[in-house]
Design an enzyme around this catalytic site. Sequence first.
Site, mmCIF file in Angstrom:
data_model
loop_
_atom_site.group_PDB
_atom_site.id
_atom_site.type_symbol
_atom_site.label_atom_id
_atom_site.label_comp_id
_atom_site.label_asym_id
_atom_site.label_seq_id
_atom_site.Cartn_x
_atom_site.Cartn_y
_atom_site.Cartn_z
ATOM 1 C CE LYS A 8 0.888 1.393 4.409
ATOM 2 N NZ LYS A 8 1.613 2.656 4.725
ATOM 3 C CG ASP A 134 -0.302 0.294 8.357
ATOM 4 O OD1 ASP A 134 -0.940 1.194 8.931
ATOM 5 O OD2 ASP A 134 0.832 0.463 7.868
#
Length: 249
Positions: A8, A134
């Site tokens: 990401k 995350d």
Amino acid sequence: MKAKSYAKVNLFLKIEGYKDGFHQINSRFLKVKNLYDEIEIKEADKFNIIGDFDCVLRDNTIFRAYLKLITEYPDIRDYFIGKEIRVTKNIPSGAGLGGGSSNAATFLKMVNSDSGLNLSLDELAKIGAEIGSDVPFFIYDFDIANVYGRGEIIEEFEEEKIDVEVYTPPIECLTADVYRMYRERYYNPTKSNFDKIPTLELLNNYKPEELNDLLRPALALYPELFKYKDGFFSGSGSSFFKLKQKDEK
């Protein structure tokens, strides 16, 4: 059983406070579909986790996810007998790309499906949040999402598709150190409305330092980043990214 474990980037990252030992963020995550690790679970003589990791086993996010599962769901121990988890690493470490968190999330989802545990995404995300901030983003598997709190609040953000090019310098940024530098020298939490603004508008109208509160502390800690500073900064670094032009493959 095989699965891709995607990277990401943080399209923006604003710090809005500090609570219960965690920075409270307002960020937007984009799944990077052309950068991923690969995870395979297969039969073997004994349980093992194999991969080119940059940490000892007890600190590995997949191992920590495994411990959480067998602690909270003891019956799943039988599933892991004779299982080998093999990870092919492509996402660099210390790069702000969420590789370890993605690995944990992908592993949790694979085991959940293959073992018949059948937890909901919300239940998996709750487990994941205890492994890394995350991890919940990767559990929900949105292409793009706004992320709040310490990372446990995920809201899909719908907008036109965007692609990015990621460049990771040969520098490993330690997340804890970058956040500590932020607290010591740059701490100025403010509420942001970036989560309401389309990504293209943000990237076209704001400077990298305005979009990511961790860029300046990262540069202070790792001045060698200056010679690679080109584009926008992801997470606590060290990766930079640019929008990919539509005519690029």
